[in-house]
Each structure stands twice: as structure tokens, then as C-alpha cells.
Scaffold this motif. Structure first.
Motif, PDB file in Angstrom:
ATOM      1  N   GLU A  24       0.782  -1.301  -0.029  1.00  0.00           N
ATOM      2  CA  GLU A  24      -0.045  -0.006  -0.012  1.00  0.00           C
ATOM      3  C   GLU A  24       0.741   1.404   0.018  1.00  0.00           C
ATOM      4  O   GLU A  24       0.557   2.158  -0.612  1.00  0.00           O
ATOM      5  CB  GLU A  24      -0.946   0.039   1.202  1.00  0.00           C
ATOM      6  CG  GLU A  24      -2.021   1.146   1.293  1.00  0.00           C
ATOM      7  CD  GLU A  24      -2.842   1.258   2.154  1.00  0.00           C
ATOM      8  OE1 GLU A  24      -3.051   2.350   2.924  1.00  0.00           O
ATOM      9  OE2 GLU A  24      -3.468   0.177   2.656  1.00  0.00           O
ATOM     10  N   ALA A  44      -5.219   6.777  -0.932  1.00  0.00           N
ATOM     11  CA  ALA A  44      -5.285   5.356  -0.350  1.00  0.00           C
ATOM     12  C   ALA A  44      -6.371   4.240  -0.797  1.00  0.00           C
ATOM     13  O   ALA A  44      -6.182   3.079  -1.121  1.00  0.00           O
ATOM     14  CB  ALA A  44      -4.797   5.247   1.397  1.00  0.00           C
ATOM     15  N   ASP A  45      -7.608   4.810  -0.550  1.00  0.00           N
ATOM     16  CA  ASP A  45      -8.733   3.925  -0.854  1.00  0.00           C
ATOM     17  C   ASP A  45      -8.660   3.779  -2.425  1.00  0.00           C
ATOM     18  O   ASP A  45      -8.961   2.496  -2.775  1.00  0.00           O
ATOM     19  CB  ASP A  45     -10.024   4.715  -0.398  1.00  0.00           C
ATOM     20  CG  ASP A  45     -11.363   3.877  -0.493  1.00  0.00           C
ATOM     21  OD1 ASP A  45     -11.201   2.608  -0.619  1.00  0.00           O
ATOM     22  OD2 ASP A  45     -12.464   4.245  -0.251  1.00  0.00           O
ATOM     23  N   CYS A  47      -6.155   3.415  -4.372  1.00  0.00           N
ATOM     24  CA  CYS A  47      -5.029   2.538  -4.889  1.00  0.00           C
ATOM     25  C   CYS A  47      -5.756   1.165  -4.197  1.00  0.00           C
ATOM     26  O   CYS A  47      -5.124   0.159  -4.865  1.00  0.00           O
ATOM     27  CB  CYS A  47      -3.928   2.783  -4.133  1.00  0.00           C
ATOM     28  SG  CYS A  47      -3.132   4.445  -4.678  1.00  0.00           S
ATOM     29  N   SER A  48      -6.244   0.838  -3.309  1.00  0.00           N
ATOM     30  CA  SER A  48      -6.475  -0.478  -2.814  1.00  0.00           C
ATOM     31  C   SER A  48      -7.737  -0.749  -3.716  1.00  0.00           C
ATOM     32  O   SER A  48      -7.512  -2.132  -3.908  1.00  0.00           O
ATOM     33  CB  SER A  48      -7.170  -0.276  -1.460  1.00  0.00           C
ATOM     34  OG  SER A  48      -7.906  -1.462  -0.820  1.00  0.00           O
ATOM     35  N   ASN A  52      -3.641  -2.200  -6.070  1.00  0.00           N
ATOM     36  CA  ASN A  52      -2.389  -1.853  -5.874  1.00  0.00           C
ATOM     37  C   ASN A  52      -1.514  -2.184  -7.217  1.00  0.00           C
ATOM     38  O   ASN A  52      -0.368  -2.258  -7.181  1.00  0.00           O
ATOM     39  CB  ASN A  52      -1.577  -2.256  -5.025  1.00  0.00           C
ATOM     40  CG  ASN A  52      -2.054  -1.459  -3.425  1.00  0.00           C
ATOM     41  OD1 ASN A  52      -2.676  -0.599  -3.645  1.00  0.00           O
ATOM     42  ND2 ASN A  52      -2.129  -2.099  -2.394  1.00  0.00           N
TER      43      ASN A  52
END
Length: 525
Positions: A24, A44-45, A47-48, A52
Motif C-alpha cells: 500500500e 489510499a482507498d 489504490c486499494s 495496488n
């Protein structure tokens, strides 16, 4: 030579180094570098949700000139076509769809069919389930693994969500979609019914297994809701105990309520739905609703059988009566249930009725009568997987020790109760045990820790929508925490309480378990 490939070359001397998706932090760093923005929660959300994957991140970052990360998230269901590369990119890397289509087109016909059928699973599956539902065999799964279209962790096979989206389109475009979804629902309905039947004797095993399959269970529920109301009622009712055990209040209540929107003529299936809805209503303080649901459930069970299910439903009514303040009626009901359970020879129901009697005796200050029954309960669960009763035994023994101010023994039992309930993730019961540890900490002179734990529980109750503490807890709060506040003085006491409220729940658990007193652990791991 260093070669990158979607599958093994299968030549002599080949040494394989799998190339996983990014971790992450690396994914966020790559996205922000390409998009030239600062990281935040939406990044971040995103990418998840893009697994990724470097290519997906590169393509998505190019869209930041037009869309914010939050806006891209809103359109994530279009991920296969939303992102595109520059004109100089390899054609098979122009879009995510093109990249996956290139791999898909290289599959044999049988491999393509298996790839599509595997999309029916959410959150992966075991080999046995893939064989039963998707008609998989070891060779087919191995081939998809070798071609990087499947992953495997431990016993579970899974797809990256980006790849699963493409596979799902292929499934829906073919002729096998309905049959595959039907086999999927049939399988998870059978699993859930077996779990329901064995919920007392193998509760811990089944909570862990159902937790691993929760996304698949949700998919089966979604499929059945409009297609087959009777089996939707059956599956949701079979999962009611699991949602209670895991404190999934909102999700469980919504699913169970949905089953009643389309009336189905099946008394026993409706009865168990009403029982678990009553439990959820009680947890939220909606006691009139809880009593009504339980009484309806008992009446329905009465028309079907007066055995274990009927007795278990009466047990649930006893707890609602206790919460409503009708203690004498609740105690009478639990005592009757105890006699019935002994008559049926059903040890799990004996233990549950014992727990109810203990609760009423403790709540009415009859600790001397409660303690031998709590010891019997403790002994009866020694080799059990009924985690609720295992926790209850230590809980009531802690209460009895608290009554006589034996804080050390009380803390030992409370720690054992907490460690037991942590195994299934019952958050509500965790809060009760941690509040008990706040009392013992105060009794043992650890005043700041006591108030931090109280603050953490207060914050968690607000999050869960729990209206108030149990009456006995309020009495011990006054007896043990009020002196702790006085010893610290108001400013230090308020600071400790606020520190507790600011903790994550994981930090609160860590603090609760940090006692120097060893728990009386005897639960199976």
C-alpha cells in the motif's frame, strides 16, 4: 537473462520470482508521483480498490487532470474503460480491459469458461468449493494460477478485483451465469444451515469459517433476495446467530428485516428470523420490539416443535425480559428452561440456561447462590466451543469475586472472558469485559488506566449506538471508579478519560490485556 512474463517459461534452470502487486505505501507513492498530488485517505482507498496494480495506478493517475481521486472512486465500477494510456503505449496496455483481454484471449476455451465461473466468488474460495460450484479441477486452477489470472493464499484461491470484474462480464455474457449463481447459492445455503445446526457445539470453528466466507454469503444473499424469497429467508435466518456473535448489528438487522418484506408461509424459518431480530432490538435498547419479536417467535415454534429451538427462543425472551426490568419473570423462565434442557439432555442449552439464571442471581445481589452455578457453567464449557457460554462462565465468576472485592481473582476471570470473546470478535461483549477490567484496575490502584478504559468503552458504546451500561456496571462504576476519580483529582481524571475516548479500539484492547495478572485461560485456541 531476466524475463518478465505472465506465466512460467518452463525451461531448464528457470528460477521463478513472483511479482506481486505493490504494498500500500508503495502504491500510494507511485500514484502521487505520477499524478503530482499529495497523499490522502481518498488516494489510499483508490489504490486499494485498484488492487495496488502498477498499470492501473499509472492509468488512473493520468485521469487526475480531470477528476479528483474521490471522483475516480465514484466511477470505480467503470475501471476497465475509465482509464487509458497515451498514444505511445503498447496497444494491449492502452486500457485495463485491453490488458486483461489480451490474457483472456490466449486461454483455451475450457480455461475461459473456468475463468468466468470463478468470478461468482467474492473474497475467494477453497479448492473444494471451486470444484463443487465452478466445476474446477486442479489442472484448470493451476493453469489460471500460472497465467496470473488467479492468486492463492493458504487454502484459498482468489482474483484481484480488477480481473474479477472482467471475468464477471464474461460470465454474464455467456450461457452459464444463472446455473453458476444457483450452485453458488445452494452451496453457501448448505454451509450456513450446517453452521446453524452446529452453532452450540462448534461455534468457534464456524464463526471463523463464516467470517472467511462472509463476502460469498453476502453474494448469495444478494442473488436470492429477488429470485427466491423463501431461500433468502432461510439463508438470512441461518446466519442470524453469526451476525449476533460478530456484533454485525446494522447488517444483520437490515438483512433480517428484508426477509419479512415478502411474507413466506414457513413458521420455523420465520421464527428464527424473529428470534435474532429480537436480539438485535434488545442490543439497541428497543425493548418493546424485542419482546414482541421473541413472543411471536415462541408462538411460531410452538406450532412446529417444543424442543431445542423452542427452548432457545424462550432463552432469548428471558434476556429481553431482564433488560426490560422484569427480573422475577425472567428468572422463572430461565429456571424452567434449565429443567427443560436437562430433560432434553442438551448440554449446550443447559449451559445457556445456567448463564441466564446466573445473570438474574447476580443482578439481584444473590452472589452466594450464583457462584456454584457459575462454577458448574465453567466446568461444563471446559471442552466446549460455545464461546458465549465460555465467556459467561468467567464473566459471572468475575462478578462474584468483584462482590467480595477480590479484585485480583476478578481480574483473572475478566481477562479470560475477554480473551475468549476476542476469538470471535463480539465487540459488544468486549466492551462489557473491558469495563469490568476498568473496575478491577481501580480496585487494584491503577486509577489512570481504569479511567482510560472507561473512556474507551464510552466511546465504543457511542459508536455502536448502545444506550446505557448494565445496571450492575453502574453500581460498580460508583463504587470503584468514583473513588479513583477522587484520588486523581478532577483534572487528571478527565485527562485520563479523554485519552481513553481518543484511543482506537485495538489500543483499548491492548491496554486491557496489559495487566500483570495472568488470565485463567482454558479456551481452545
Amino acid at each position: 537473462m531476466l524475463v518478465t512474463s505472465r506465466e512460467l517459461l518452463r525451461v531448464d534452470g528457470e528460477v521463478v520470482y513472483p511479482v506481486p502487486a505493490l504494498a500500500e505505501p508503495e502504491a500510494v507513492e507511485l500514484f502521487c508521483a505520477r499524478a503530482r498530488i499529495d497523499p490522502d485517505e481518498a488516494v489510499a482507498d483508490l489504490c486499494s480498490r485498484l488492487d495496488n496494480l502498477p498499470l492501473a495506478l499509472e492509468l488512473a493517475a493520468a485521469r487526475v487532470r480531470v477528476l479528483t481521486p474521490a471522483q475516480i472512486l465514484e466511477r470505480i465500477s467503470q475501471r476497465l474503460d475509465l482509464f487509458s494510456a497515451g498514444r505511445d503505449a503498447d496497444p494491449r496496455q492502452q486500457t485495463l480491459r485491453a490488458t486483461i483481454a489480451w490474457s483472456y484471449d490466449l486461454l483455451s476455451r475450457d480455461e475461459q469458461r473456468l475463468f468466468a465461473r470463478m468470478a461468482v466468488f467474492r473474497g475467494g474460495c477453497t479448492l473444494e468449493t471451486a470444484e463443487q460450484v465452478a466445476g474446477a479441477d486442479v489442472a484448470g486452477l493451476q493453469s489460471l494460477l500460472d497465467k496470473s489470472l488467479l492468486g492463492r493464499t493458504g487454502e484459498r484461491f482468489w482474483m484481484l478485483e480488477t480481473i474479477r470484474e472482467y471475468a464477471h462480464e464474461a460470465l454474464e455474457a455467456g450461457s452459464e451465469s444463472d446455473a453458476t449463481r444457483r450452485r453458488h447459492a445452494d452451496h453457501y445455503l448448505a454451509v450456513s444451515e450446517l453452521a446453524y445446526t452446529e452453532r452450540f457445539d462448534r461455534g468457534l470453528t464456524w464463526v471463523r469459517r463464516l467470517d472467511a466466507e462472509h463476502d460469498n454469503l453476502r453474494a448469495a444473499l444478494d442473488d436470492l433476495q429477488n429470485r427466491d424469497p423463501l431461500r433468502y429467508l432461510q439463508l438470512a435466518g441461518a446466519l442470524g446467530w453469526f451476525w449476533v456473535a460478530r456484533s454485525y448489528f446494522a447488517e444483520g438487522s437490515r438483512r433480517l428485516e428484508d426477509t419479512l418484506a415478502t411474507p413466506v408461509e414457513d413458521g420455523s424459518l420465520t421464527a428464527r428470523v424473529l428470534t435474532f431480530l429480537g436480539v438485535f432490538d434488545e442490543a439497541r435498547g428497543q425493548l418493546a420490539n424485542a419482546l414482541s419479536r421473541h413472543e411471536q417467535a415462541i408462538a411460531l415454534w410452538h406450532t412446529v416443535e417444543e424442543g431445542t429451538e423452542w427452548t432457545a427462543a424462550r432463552d432469548s425472551l428471558g434476556w429481553a425480559l431482564y433488560s426490560e426490568g422484569e427480573r422475577s419473570r425472567a428468572l422463572e423462565l430461565f429456571q424452567q428452561n434449565l429443567e427443560l434442557a436437562r430433560h432434553f439432555g442438551h448440554q449446550a442449552l443447559v449451559s445457556r440456561s445456567l448463564a441466564g439464571v446466573c445473570q438474574l442471581l447476580v443482578a439481584t445481589g444473590q452472589f452466594e447462590r450464583a457462584e456454584p452455578l457459575a462454577l458448574e457453567l465453567h466446568a461444563s464449557t471446559r471442552d466446549s466451543e460455545d464461546v458465549w457460554c465460555m465467556c459467561s462462565a468467567d464473566h459471572y465468576l468475575a462478578d462474584c469475586a468483584m462482590h467480595r472485592r477480590d479484585y485480583t481473582l476478578a481480574e483473572q476471570h475478566r481477562l479470560s472472558a475477554l480473551e475468549t470473546v476476542l476469538m470471535i470478535g463480539d465487540v459488544m461483549q468486549q466492551t462489557i469485559e473491558i469495563l469490568g477490567l476498568a473496575f478491577t484496575a481501580a480496585g487494584l490502584g491503577r486509577d489512570e488506566d481504569a479511567l482510560r478504559l472507561e473512556g474507551a468503552v464510552d466511546a465504543k458504546w457511542s459508536e455502536l449506538g448502545v444506550p446505557h451500561a448494565p445496571p450492575l456496571s453502574e453500581a460498580w462504576r460508583e463504587r470503584d471508579l468514583a473513588p479513583a476519580r477522587a484520588r486523581l483529582g478532577e483534572p487528571r481524571a478527565n485527562t485520563a478519560f479523554d485519552e481513553g475516548r481518543a484511543m482506537t479500539w485495538e489500543q483499548a484492547i491492548e491496554l486491557a490485556l496489559a495487566s500483570e495478572v495472568a488470565p485463567l485461560v482454558r479456551a481452545p485456541q
